[in-house]
Design an enzyme around this catalytic site. Structure first.
Site, PDB file in Angstrom:
ATOM      1  NE  ARG A   1      -4.221  -1.846   1.460  1.00 57.45           N
ATOM      2  CZ  ARG A   1      -4.385  -2.886   2.267  1.00 57.45           C
ATOM      3  NH1 ARG A   1      -3.694  -2.956   3.393  1.00 57.45           N
ATOM      4  NH2 ARG A   1      -5.225  -3.827   1.967  1.00 57.45           N
TER       5      ARG A   1
ATOM      6  CE  LYS B   1       1.064  13.696 -15.589  1.00 58.52           C
ATOM      7  NZ  LYS B   1       0.946  14.124 -16.992  1.00 58.52           N
TER       8      LYS B   1
ATOM      9  CD  GLU C   1       9.260  15.051 -22.526  1.00 58.80           C
ATOM     10  OE1 GLU C   1       8.547  16.066 -22.552  1.00 58.80           O
ATOM     11  OE2 GLU C   1       8.801  13.883 -22.468  1.00 58.80           O
TER      12      GLU C   1
ATOM     13  CE  LYS D   1       6.964  17.072 -14.373  1.00 57.84           C
ATOM     14  NZ  LYS D   1       7.215  15.814 -15.029  1.00 57.84           N
TER      15      LYS D   1
ATOM     16  CD  GLU E   1      -2.164  15.848 -16.933  1.00 54.92           C
ATOM     17  OE1 GLU E   1      -0.966  15.624 -16.752  1.00 54.92           O
ATOM     18  OE2 GLU E   1      -2.827  15.306 -17.821  1.00 54.92           O
TER      19      GLU E   1
ATOM     20  NE  ARG F   1       2.116  16.767 -13.726  1.00 57.65           N
ATOM     21  CZ  ARG F   1       2.657  15.981 -12.821  1.00 57.65           C
ATOM     22  NH1 ARG F   1       2.193  15.978 -11.590  1.00 57.65           N
ATOM     23  NH2 ARG F   1       3.652  15.176 -13.138  1.00 57.65           N
TER      24      ARG F   1
ATOM     25  CG  ASN G   1       0.165  15.905 -20.881  1.00 59.69           C
ATOM     26  OD1 ASN G   1       1.021  15.065 -20.689  1.00 59.69           O
ATOM     27  ND2 ASN G   1      -0.755  16.197 -19.978  1.00 59.69           N
TER      28      ASN G   1
ATOM     29  CG  HIS H   1       8.693   9.678 -24.216  1.00 57.94           C
ATOM     30  ND1 HIS H   1       7.344   9.529 -24.495  1.00 57.94           N
ATOM     31  CD2 HIS H   1       8.787  10.795 -23.429  1.00 57.94           C
ATOM     32  CE1 HIS H   1       6.663  10.496 -23.892  1.00 57.94           C
ATOM     33  NE2 HIS H   1       7.515  11.273 -23.247  1.00 57.94           N
TER      34      HIS H   1
END
Ligand code: NAD
Ligand code: GLY
Length: 352
Positions: free
Chosen positions: A110, A132, A174, A219, A229, A233, A237, A257
């Site tokens: 958990r 994320k 990025e 960021k 988000e 945020r 993307n 990526h």
């Protein structure tokens, strides 16, 4: 150098740039990495860690292994080592390792604490910060995951010295994203940067650290305002709505990526141009910058309808409305969810 990610009392944390000395824990610690990163840098890292017991789990290298099978493998290993709720996981690698490490940390017993030590430029400027986490499945990219913040992040430019040129460029994609969305002065800085030195890995450490710092500051500011988000945020993307389709269509193998993001940004700009949000000069300026960093810009769309339909698996699509993140001039972005199907299809046809 330290940057604070402010998320309230309980889950705020620091990102340290070139400050990794000794890490001391009075718990069990597991380092998650892959064979390549282990061969290059693991010994150096392990020398810096003191823990009650120290374990290493290595996973297969590649975006195509960023899936639930690998998550199950990691969890099996953690159970085998009898890691408990006080144990700490350290993700040591690129964004694939940090996305999976964070996800495992969020679900193992958990939730246990984790630390990111990114070893790619992409992970330093983006993936290691913001919480994320997750994996892909056959329906799409990052469709399974959680928001779960690390306890700390350590970016070390020394680890980046072994990165091949293609990986450096992918990381830069990025950063170009951050600049295009939030800060057009950073575009001037990138235009003046010595591309040859950057791409052959001989850029001065302090300039690389400056790039990482700037990106993390941008960021951290966004994540502090909108961790989960719900609005701001989403702007991070930019390019990703297209990129995720590209990555999925090409089996997560053909493009890195960052390369998919580069093509995605250009596609988004062509859509923004069509809608009058960008002018041709602005669109060409970003395209030129991407090309100067050896990034691809032209994805061949084989089936326009298939590409369009794939947008409906994007996490930003709500009630069948696709949320496109588009530049509204350079250094500014907006969320558009009312673009006609015709405008999107006509944009995709430019690439067919
Ligand atoms: P990656 O993790 O696959 O690393 C790229 C390659 O570089 C791999 O082969 C890796 O083994 C190798 N490598 C790592 N460190 C190295 C080093 N120091 N020297 C030489 N080789 C090294 O890819 P990436 O570009 O780091 O990350 C991409 C992933 O990050 C994607 O899955 C993407 O979805 C995710 N991502 C997540 C976020 C987020 O906010 N969580 C943000 C951006 C991207
Ligand atoms: N990389 C996008 C985000 O962290 O939101």
């Amino acid at each position: 150098m330290q940057i604070r990610v402010n998320l309230g009392e309980k889950i705020s944390y620091n990102v340290y740039i070139n400050e990794l000395k000794q890490l001391k824990f009075d718990t069990k610690v597991v380092v998650l990495t892959n064979d390549l990163v282990a061969k290059l840098h693991l010994d150096i890292l392990l020398e810096k860690i003191q823990a009650k017991e120290l374990f290493v789990i290595k996973i297969q290298d590649g975006e195509e292994y960023k899936n639930l099978q690998t998550i199950e493998y990691i969890i099996d290993q953690m159970c085998h080592y009898q890691l408990d709720r006080k144990s700490i996981l350290i993700s040591f690698g690129g964004g694939v390792v940090s996305d999976m490490g964070g996800f495992v940390a969020s679900i193992y017993q958990r939730g246990i604490e984790f630390i990111n030590i990114p070893t790619t430029l992409l992970a330093c400027v983006d993936a290691s910060v913001g919480g994320k986490t997750g994996v892909n499945n056959r329906f799409g990219k990052n469709l399974i995951g959680s928001f779960y913040q690390p306890k700390a992040v350590y970016c070390e430019s020394d680890f980046l010295k072994t990165l091949p040129s293609r990986e450096l460029a992918a990381g830069m994609a990025e950063f170009i994203k951050m600049a295009a969305v939030f800060d057009d002065k950073m575009l001037d800085f990138l235009e003046n940067l010595d591309k040859k030195r950057f791409l052959n890995g001989s850029l001065e450490d302090d300039i690389l650290a400056q790039i990482i710092q700037k990106s993390i500051e941008l960021k951290a500011n966004v994540v502090s305002q909108d961790e989960k988000e719900n609005g701001l945020r989403m702007l991070l993307n930019y390019g990703h709505t297209f990129a995720h389709v590209i990555e999925n269509q090409t089996g997560y193998k053909k493009y890195l990526h960052g390369e998919a993001v580069a093509m995605g940004m250009h596609m988004a700009n062509v859509l923004a141009l069509r809608l009058g949000l960008l002018d041709l000069q602005e669109c060409e300026r970003i395209k030129k910058l991407l090309l100067e960093f050896n990034l691809p810009v032209d994805y061949l769309v084989l089936d326009v309808d298939e590409f369009y339909n794939a947008f409906f698996m994007d996490k930003k699509t709500h009630f069948k409305k696709i949320n496109f993140i588009l530049l509204d001039g350079l250094g500014k972005a907006c969320i558009k969810n009312d673009i006609s199907k015709e405008d999107v299809l006509e944009t995709l046809k430019v690439f067919a």
